[in-house]
Design a protein around this motif. Structure first.
Motif, PDB file in Angstrom:
ATOM      1  N   ASP A 169      -5.756   0.618  -6.692  1.00  0.00           N
ATOM      2  CA  ASP A 169      -5.802   1.776  -6.277  1.00  0.00           C
ATOM      3  C   ASP A 169      -5.041   2.245  -4.932  1.00  0.00           C
ATOM      4  OD1 ASP A 169      -7.187   2.699  -8.572  1.00  0.00           O
ATOM      5  OD2 ASP A 169      -9.030   2.644  -7.574  1.00  0.00           O
ATOM      6  N   ALA A 170      -3.867   2.878  -5.098  1.00  0.00           N
ATOM      7  CA  ALA A 170      -3.312   3.284  -3.791  1.00  0.00           C
ATOM      8  C   ALA A 170      -4.365   3.988  -2.707  1.00  0.00           C
ATOM      9  CB  ALA A 170      -2.251   4.536  -4.072  1.00  0.00           C
ATOM     10  N   TYR A 171      -4.142   3.753  -1.378  1.00  0.00           N
ATOM     11  CA  TYR A 171      -5.078   4.171  -0.290  1.00  0.00           C
ATOM     12  C   TYR A 171      -6.164   3.388  -0.257  1.00  0.00           C
ATOM     13  CZ  TYR A 171      -2.112   8.443  -1.730  1.00  0.00           C
ATOM     14  OH  TYR A 171      -1.133   8.961  -2.128  1.00  0.00           O
ATOM     15  N   THR A 172      -6.142   2.224  -0.705  1.00  0.00           N
ATOM     16  CA  THR A 172      -7.147   1.401  -0.279  1.00  0.00           C
ATOM     17  C   THR A 172      -6.431  -0.179   0.211  1.00  0.00           C
ATOM     18  OG1 THR A 172      -6.961   0.326  -2.484  1.00  0.00           O
ATOM     19  CG2 THR A 172      -8.409   2.099  -2.261  1.00  0.00           C
ATOM     20  N   LEU A 173      -7.177  -0.678   0.939  1.00  0.00           N
ATOM     21  CA  LEU A 173      -6.959  -2.056   1.576  1.00  0.00           C
ATOM     22  C   LEU A 173      -6.499  -3.223   0.718  1.00  0.00           C
ATOM     23  CD1 LEU A 173      -9.589  -2.451   4.595  1.00  0.00           C
ATOM     24  CD2 LEU A 173      -7.022  -2.517   4.690  1.00  0.00           C
ATOM     25  N   PRO A 174      -7.085  -3.361  -0.508  1.00  0.00           N
ATOM     26  CA  PRO A 174      -6.789  -4.416  -1.591  1.00  0.00           C
ATOM     27  C   PRO A 174      -5.479  -4.183  -2.176  1.00  0.00           C
ATOM     28  CG  PRO A 174      -9.129  -3.716  -1.924  1.00  0.00           C
ATOM     29  CD  PRO A 174      -8.494  -2.909  -0.969  1.00  0.00           C
TER      30      PRO A 174
ATOM     31  N   THR B  20      10.256  13.398  -6.810  1.00  0.00           N
ATOM     32  CA  THR B  20       9.712  12.602  -5.911  1.00  0.00           C
ATOM     33  C   THR B  20      10.688  11.136  -5.700  1.00  0.00           C
ATOM     34  OG1 THR B  20       7.899  11.315  -5.151  1.00  0.00           O
ATOM     35  CG2 THR B  20       8.086  11.334  -7.418  1.00  0.00           C
ATOM     36  N   GLY B  21      10.422  10.547  -4.847  1.00  0.00           N
ATOM     37  CA  GLY B  21      11.174   9.219  -4.913  1.00  0.00           C
ATOM     38  C   GLY B  21      11.740   9.108  -3.496  1.00  0.00           C
ATOM     39  N   ALA B  22      12.547   7.856  -3.241  1.00  0.00           N
ATOM     40  CA  ALA B  22      12.996   7.601  -2.031  1.00  0.00           C
ATOM     41  C   ALA B  22      14.386   7.094  -2.086  1.00  0.00           C
ATOM     42  CB  ALA B  22      12.084   6.281  -1.628  1.00  0.00           C
TER      43      ALA B  22
ATOM     44  N   ASN C  34      16.122 -11.737  -7.547  1.00  0.00           N
ATOM     45  CA  ASN C  34      15.104 -11.305  -6.532  1.00  0.00           C
ATOM     46  C   ASN C  34      13.834 -11.574  -7.103  1.00  0.00           C
ATOM     47  OD1 ASN C  34      17.071  -9.890  -4.613  1.00  0.00           O
ATOM     48  ND2 ASN C  34      17.937  -9.313  -6.539  1.00  0.00           N
ATOM     49  N   LEU C  35      12.878 -11.930  -6.041  1.00  0.00           N
ATOM     50  CA  LEU C  35      11.334 -11.726  -6.279  1.00  0.00           C
ATOM     51  C   LEU C  35      10.871 -10.690  -5.812  1.00  0.00           C
ATOM     52  CD1 LEU C  35       8.908 -13.036  -7.183  1.00  0.00           C
ATOM     53  CD2 LEU C  35       8.903 -14.282  -5.283  1.00  0.00           C
ATOM     54  N   ILE C  36      10.108  -9.633  -6.621  1.00  0.00           N
ATOM     55  CA  ILE C  36       9.615  -8.419  -6.031  1.00  0.00           C
ATOM     56  C   ILE C  36       8.038  -8.074  -6.525  1.00  0.00           C
ATOM     57  CG2 ILE C  36       9.951  -5.954  -6.013  1.00  0.00           C
ATOM     58  CD1 ILE C  36      12.923  -6.462  -7.034  1.00  0.00           C
ATOM     59  N   ALA C  37       7.273  -8.129  -5.294  1.00  0.00           N
ATOM     60  CA  ALA C  37       5.893  -8.196  -5.789  1.00  0.00           C
ATOM     61  C   ALA C  37       5.194  -7.046  -5.211  1.00  0.00           C
ATOM     62  CB  ALA C  37       5.304  -9.493  -5.228  1.00  0.00           C
ATOM     63  N   ASP C  38       4.286  -6.440  -5.820  1.00  0.00           N
ATOM     64  CA  ASP C  38       3.137  -5.664  -5.325  1.00  0.00           C
ATOM     65  C   ASP C  38       3.524  -4.209  -4.575  1.00  0.00           C
ATOM     66  OD1 ASP C  38       0.855  -7.270  -5.965  1.00  0.00           O
ATOM     67  OD2 ASP C  38       1.478  -8.556  -4.296  1.00  0.00           O
ATOM     68  N   PRO C  39       4.420  -3.592  -5.488  1.00  0.00           N
ATOM     69  CA  PRO C  39       4.755  -2.045  -4.965  1.00  0.00           C
ATOM     70  C   PRO C  39       3.553  -1.324  -5.110  1.00  0.00           C
ATOM     71  CG  PRO C  39       5.699  -2.410  -7.094  1.00  0.00           C
ATOM     72  CD  PRO C  39       5.203  -3.836  -6.501  1.00  0.00           C
ATOM     73  N   ILE C  40       3.290  -0.380  -4.075  1.00  0.00           N
ATOM     74  CA  ILE C  40       1.915   0.519  -4.098  1.00  0.00           C
ATOM     75  C   ILE C  40       2.073   1.426  -4.689  1.00  0.00           C
ATOM     76  CG2 ILE C  40       0.152   1.140  -2.489  1.00  0.00           C
ATOM     77  CD1 ILE C  40       1.080  -2.018  -2.401  1.00  0.00           C
ATOM     78  N   ARG C  41       2.910   2.580  -4.476  1.00  0.00           N
ATOM     79  CA  ARG C  41       2.958   4.006  -4.924  1.00  0.00           C
ATOM     80  C   ARG C  41       4.123   4.562  -5.071  1.00  0.00           C
ATOM     81  NH1 ARG C  41       2.089   8.215  -1.427  1.00  0.00           N
ATOM     82  NH2 ARG C  41       2.116   7.674   0.860  1.00  0.00           N
ATOM     83  N   GLU C  42       4.358   5.381  -5.977  1.00  0.00           N
ATOM     84  CA  GLU C  42       5.650   6.236  -6.137  1.00  0.00           C
ATOM     85  C   GLU C  42       7.043   5.501  -6.281  1.00  0.00           C
ATOM     86  OE1 GLU C  42       5.325  10.209  -4.114  1.00  0.00           O
ATOM     87  OE2 GLU C  42       3.527   9.272  -3.361  1.00  0.00           O
ATOM     88  N   GLY C  43       6.908   4.650  -7.004  1.00  0.00           N
ATOM     89  CA  GLY C  43       7.826   3.788  -7.092  1.00  0.00           C
ATOM     90  C   GLY C  43       7.645   2.317  -7.825  1.00  0.00           C
TER      91      GLY C  43
ATOM     92  N   THR D 234       3.689   1.244 -10.444  1.00  0.00           N
ATOM     93  CA  THR D 234       2.840   1.885  -9.655  1.00  0.00           C
ATOM     94  C   THR D 234       2.347   3.297 -10.473  1.00  0.00           C
ATOM     95  OG1 THR D 234       4.460   3.241  -8.447  1.00  0.00           O
ATOM     96  CG2 THR D 234       3.589   1.168  -7.457  1.00  0.00           C
ATOM     97  N   TYR D 235       1.375   3.850 -10.057  1.00  0.00           N
ATOM     98  CA  TYR D 235       1.094   5.241 -10.690  1.00  0.00           C
ATOM     99  C   TYR D 235       1.862   6.364 -10.009  1.00  0.00           C
ATOM    100  CZ  TYR D 235      -1.942   8.296 -13.533  1.00  0.00           C
ATOM    101  OH  TYR D 235      -2.350   9.215 -14.341  1.00  0.00           O
ATOM    102  N   GLU D 236       2.442   7.089 -10.748  1.00  0.00           N
ATOM    103  CA  GLU D 236       3.463   8.142 -10.078  1.00  0.00           C
ATOM    104  C   GLU D 236       2.555   9.290  -9.761  1.00  0.00           C
ATOM    105  OE1 GLU D 236       4.892  11.021  -9.508  1.00  0.00           O
ATOM    106  OE2 GLU D 236       6.423  10.101  -8.426  1.00  0.00           O
ATOM    107  N   LEU D 237       2.378   9.570  -8.541  1.00  0.00           N
ATOM    108  CA  LEU D 237       1.140  10.446  -8.061  1.00  0.00           C
ATOM    109  C   LEU D 237       1.559  12.070  -8.623  1.00  0.00           C
ATOM    110  CD1 LEU D 237       0.424   9.263  -4.414  1.00  0.00           C
ATOM    111  CD2 LEU D 237      -0.995   8.898  -6.711  1.00  0.00           C
ATOM    112  N   ASN D 238       2.857  12.440  -8.605  1.00  0.00           N
ATOM    113  CA  ASN D 238       3.360  13.725  -9.066  1.00  0.00           C
ATOM    114  C   ASN D 238       3.357  13.922 -10.489  1.00  0.00           C
ATOM    115  OD1 ASN D 238       3.681  14.614  -6.262  1.00  0.00           O
ATOM    116  ND2 ASN D 238       4.908  12.818  -6.312  1.00  0.00           N
ATOM    117  N   TRP D 239       3.359  12.866 -11.421  1.00  0.00           N
ATOM    118  CA  TRP D 239       3.755  12.939 -12.694  1.00  0.00           C
ATOM    119  C   TRP D 239       2.124  12.670 -13.430  1.00  0.00           C
ATOM    120  CZ3 TRP D 239       8.791   9.845 -13.171  1.00  0.00           C
ATOM    121  CH2 TRP D 239       9.890  10.780 -12.985  1.00  0.00           C
ATOM    122  N   ASN D 240       1.445  12.059 -12.708  1.00  0.00           N
ATOM    123  CA  ASN D 240       0.287  11.554 -13.306  1.00  0.00           C
ATOM    124  C   ASN D 240       0.474  10.279 -14.456  1.00  0.00           C
ATOM    125  OD1 ASN D 240      -1.947  12.561 -11.921  1.00  0.00           O
ATOM    126  ND2 ASN D 240      -1.746  14.412 -12.709  1.00  0.00           N
ATOM    127  N   ILE D 241       1.445   9.613 -14.377  1.00  0.00           N
ATOM    128  CA  ILE D 241       1.739   8.523 -15.405  1.00  0.00           C
ATOM    129  C   ILE D 241       2.152   7.372 -14.610  1.00  0.00           C
ATOM    130  CG2 ILE D 241       2.599  10.170 -17.123  1.00  0.00           C
ATOM    131  CD1 ILE D 241       5.326   9.380 -16.395  1.00  0.00           C
TER     132      ILE D 241
END
Length: 692
Positions: free
Chosen positions: A100-105, A6-8, A499-508, A538-545
């Motif tokens: 938790d991914a897929y949530t507004l917060p 997975t990845g981007a 750089n200042l990098i904050a709040d990545p959500i998922r799979e990265g 973040t939580y890597e959805l495909n690896w479950n880690i």
């Protein structure tokens, strides 16, 4: 450990390429579904967290939802003050914190926001003189997709009422990559590994049933508003959801004092060539004519205040184009469906400024500044060239633009050299923010503010030809919904700094160094210096880690260049601060070596300081850690568990101090390669970061 690809990264058309996540291997039994760390550490400021009723909050200005003192000198220097809704006076409901991914917060800055029902408000106290605001918000999608509109009232000191028409037409994606706009769609790729059930749906009996909408994401958007006059520090801006409005979630308010419009009388003014500043008529041809005249006359092109409709690419070469400022000059277009696909595979076109293709020699001496580009991209189609800036631009500058609602803010296909991208804002993309693809050299990405990208916010992708001697410096990245804040895929002698990098959500995560997506090998050096990450990993959805705030990924080649990670700070990492990893099918083929960590600060990890899931080794010197949630080093190596120990060696060069719940993060018994492998360690929510 279940592993899949997975990845981007990105393809030539200007969007990341993703691969089907297939079942490959598992070392441990995995439970269906997954859980992610809830918790957040937003700076409360003088007003406290979610001040309500009569307890009016004082201005609580933040950067990346933290006390600015904690991130001083890092990220972009911007002209606005950021204030989080959860610190303001409100009659609404504070949501979060939660990751938790897929949530507004999770997609909110600082992982918390305020939801308003009709009649409720959130009120901000201005910290300085202000004549313009930006509101980051979320409203629901339509039941069948496509978005809705809803009003938001803006008042200052109880008067001067204005109204903003909010929209969710550019938000709300669903399902598996490359996503759907239909909340009722069935699973897009029945041959993909799906984490929630640990299965390939088409090969599973009975076929699993997924709740719809499946994996909703990309909830937020932002709107800007000129207030029409200047207000002073201490004035109150109230945002109210009026009667009949949809539930409205307010994430933050940016306030600023915008300078008057720039006027250039000694330039080719596009109005003289028939451009329409009301936006009713298409102005693309008029801008083309102004460019042609300016080149013949050795003049700049000037685009005065107004909204100009442009529904295709403006081709630029050897020209300077200036607007009156990105709050005043707006280039806005519709997405247009092509009658037949273009040679590059595009099925749509839209507003954008493009250099000539590198195969045609590229463009040079292009200078773009002082205007906004607002696209109309509502879905992700990776073959489409619907980016804000594109093509090949050498010996050029891009400065002071605001780019919103395109696919990728800026995507460049080299070879090309000496491009400087400075002082821009990029918001609400469905894919990357800025991507240097294939042989971009001696170029700079500096002092840009990038928020809410649908993929890597900034990427160097050395496919076919190395990106070399590039610098990514003093940029701020907030809330990339998918993938990484800064990603480097191969290349030589590149620098990622301050750089200042904050709040990545998922799979990265915040920073990735990856041998993947067909990239050339890392050679020479890579310097990752003085960066700060916040609530990353973040939580890597495909690896479950969980991933590290910074992670190295050897998927297609060894990573063995001279990589120096120096002076970086990893704050409130959701899982581990540092991860070095390979993919299970290639775990005995590729390794990561010659990586050196020095003068690092780690303040808060949900699990370890270091997670090693690959062969190789790294050195550590003056790495200081506190509030570490698990054993300091989670060393699994290549998962062969040899009698000689892990295949990953940790070298202690001294000065490595601090730790957490289990003692020193780097203890003598862990050296050099003690197996301390816990595939999915329990997460301990760390306290909020503080001054060191």
């Amino acid at each position: 450990m279940s592993r899949s690809i997975t990845g981007a990264a990105a393809n030539r058309s200007g969007s990341p390429r993703r691969r089907a996540a297939m079942v490959v291997a598992s070392l441990t039994a995995t439970a269906a579904g997954f859980s992610m760390l809830a918790g957040g550490t937003a700076f409360a400021g003088a007003g406290g967290h979610g001040a309500t009723g009569a307890s009016a909050a004082q201005p609580a200005v933040t950067r990346a939802a933290l006390d600015p003192a904690l991130v001083a000198g890092k990220g972009a220097s911007v002209g606005f003050a950021e204030q989080e809704a959860e610190h303001a006076k409100t009659t609404g409901t504070v949501i979060g914190p939660g990751r938790d991914a897929y949530t507004l917060p999770a997609e909110a800055s600082g992982r918390s926001a305020v939801t308003l029902q009709p009649g409720q408000y959130v009120e901000f106290t201005l910290p300085s003189t202000t004549n313009a605001i930006t509101v980051r918000y979320s409203i629901p999608d339509a039941a069948t997709g496509g978005g809705i509109t809803s009003p938001l009232n803006v008042t200052v000191n109880g008067g001067d009422k204005k109204s903003i028409a909010l929209t969710s037409q550019y938000a709300w994606l669903y399902n598996l990559y490359p996503f759907s706009n239909d909340p009722n769609a069935d699973i897009l790729h029945p041959d993909y590994w799906v984490t929630e059930c640990g299965c390939v749906p088409q090969d599973t009996t009975p076929t699993p049933v997924f709740a719809k909408p499946y994996r909703p994401n990309h909830f937020y958007d932002e709107q800007r508003l000129l207030l029409g006059r200047t207000y002073k520090a201490g004035d109150k801006i109230r945002l109210t959801a009026p009667a009949g409005a949809a539930p409205t979630t307010i994430d933050l308010l940016d306030s600023q004092q915008v300078a008057p419009p720039k006027v250039d009388l000694l330039a080719a003014n596009v109005l003289l060539f028939g451009a329409d500043p009301t936006g009713r008529r298409d102005s693309a041809d008029a801008i083309d004519q102004a460019i042609a005249f300016a080149r013949r006359s050795h003049l700049k092109v000037y685009i005065p205040p107004g909204t100009y409709q442009v529904n295709r690419h403006i081709i630029v070469d050897n020209v300077t184009i200036e607007g009156a400022g990105n709050w005043y000059t707006i280039i806005k277009g519709h997405q247009v469906t092509l009658s037949t696909p273009a040679a590059d595979g595009s099925v749509h076109t839209g507003v954008g400024f493009y250099g000539k293709d590198a195969s045609a020699g590229g463009s040079s001496n292009v200078h773009l500044s002082g205007f906004a580009i607002q696209g109309d991209v509502r879905e992700r189609i990776d073959t489409d060239q619907v980016n804000g800036i594109g093509g090949s631009l050498s010996n050029s500058t891009i400065d002071g633009l605001y780019i919103q609602h395109t696919k990728v803010g800026m995507w460049f296909d080299g070879p090309m050299t000496n491009l400087k991208i400075t002082d821009n804002q990029i918001a609400d993309q469905v894919a990357d923010g800025i991507n240097f693809h294939t042989g971009v050299t001696h170029s700079t990405i500096a002092n840009n503010f990038i928020r809410n990208t649908g993929d890597d916010a900034i990427a160097l992708w050395s496919e076919k030809t190395e990106d070399a001697s590039d610098t990514i410096d003093h940029n701020t990245v907030q809330t990339p919904v998918l993938a990484n804040g800064v990603a480097v895929y191969g290349g030589t002698d590149n620098t990622v700094s301050a750089n200042l990098i904050a709040d990545p959500i998922r799979e990265g995560s915040a920073i990735q160094v990856g041998s993947r997506f067909g990239s050339e090998a890392f050679t020479g050096s890579l310097d990752i210096t003085d960066n700060t990450t916040v609530r990353a990993g973040t939580y890597e959805l495909n690896w479950n880690i969980g991933l590290g705030a910074i992670w190295f990924y050897a998927l297609e080649k060894n990573i063995d260049a001279n990589i120096q990670v120096t002076g970086d700070s990893f704050l409130d990492s959701t899982y581990n601060a540092i991860m070095l990893v390979s993919d299970f099918p290639v775990k005995d083929l590729y390794s990561i070596t010659n990586v050196h960590f020095k003068d690092i600060k780690v303040d808060g990890t949900g699990t370890s300081v270091l997670s090693a899931r690959v062969a190789g080794g790294a050195t550590f010197q003056n790495v200081v850690a506190r509030n570490v949630g698990a054993v300091g080093i989670n060393n699994c190596g290549s998962f062969n568990f040899t009698p000689a120990g892990s295949e990953f060696a940790v070298t202690d060069l001294g000065g490595n101090t601090g730790g957490g719940t289990t003692g020193p993060w780097l203890a003598p018994w862990e050296l050099p390669n003690t197996i301390t492998c816990d595939d999915r360690p329990a997460v301990v929510v760390p306290p909020a970061p503080t001054q060191w």
